[in-house]
Design an enzyme around this catalytic site. Structure first.
Site: not given
Length: 144
Positions: A47, A58, A60, A91
C-alpha cells in the site's frame, strides 16, 4: 493451475516482504499482497498512502499492476498480509480488481508476519460479482 505449498510459501514471503516496503505514514497500517499468475510467477505490491486521501494505492492493486506489466492475465492465487485483531481481507475495490483477472474460485489467503490467518474464495468475498463475461454480447439476441 492449482497452487502448490511451495507456491503458497513464495506468495507469503513476497507479500510479507512487500508489506515491509509499504508507505503508510497516515494510517500506520502497512499491507503487502502477492498474486500468482497462470505461468507460476509471483507479483507483489504494497500500500502507498497519499496526503490527498483516498488517492492512495492498495497493495493488491500494486501486485495486479506488476502482473499486467509482466504479461500475466490470470490470477490463480492471492495473499494479503497485514496486522490486526482480525485477519485482513482485500477491500471491496480490490475484490473487484481481483475479479477482473480471476473467477469466484480464486483462493485468497490472509496472513500476518507470523503466518496464515485465514482463507476464502473470491466468490465468498465478492458473491454474485460483476466480471468481464458480463460485457460479452450474447449473440444474435443482443440488443443495444
Amino acid at each position: 493451475m492449482t497452487p502448490s505449498e511451495d507456491d503458497w510459501a513464495s506468495l507469503l514471503a513476497a507479500a510479507q516482504g512487500a508489506r515491509e516496503q509499504a508507505y503508510a505514514p497516515y494510517s500506520r497500517y502497512r499491507v503487502g499482497a502477492a498474486v500468482l499468475d497462470e505461468a507460476g510467477r509471483v507479483h507483489a505490491g504494497c500500500n502507498v498512502e497519499n496526503a490527498a486521501y483516498p488517492e492512495g494505492l492498495c497493495a493488491e492493486a500494486g501486485a495486479i499492476a506488476q502482473l499486467v506489466m509482466a504479461g500475466g492475465r490470470r490470477i490463480v492465487a492471492a495473499v494479503v498480509v497485514g496486522e490486526g485483531a482480525e485477519p485482513i481481507t482485500p477491500c471491496g475495490g480490490c475484490r473487484q480488481k481481483l475479479r477482473e483477472f480471476a473467477d469466484g474460485g480464486l483462493p485468497v489467503r490472509s496472513a500476518d508476519v507470523l503466518g496464515w490467518r485465514g482463507e476464502h474464495t473470491l466468490g465468498e468475498l465478492l458473491p454474485a460479482s460483476f466480471g468481464p463475461a458480463h460485457l460479452t454480447p450474447r449473440g444474435d439476441d443482443y440488443a443495444d
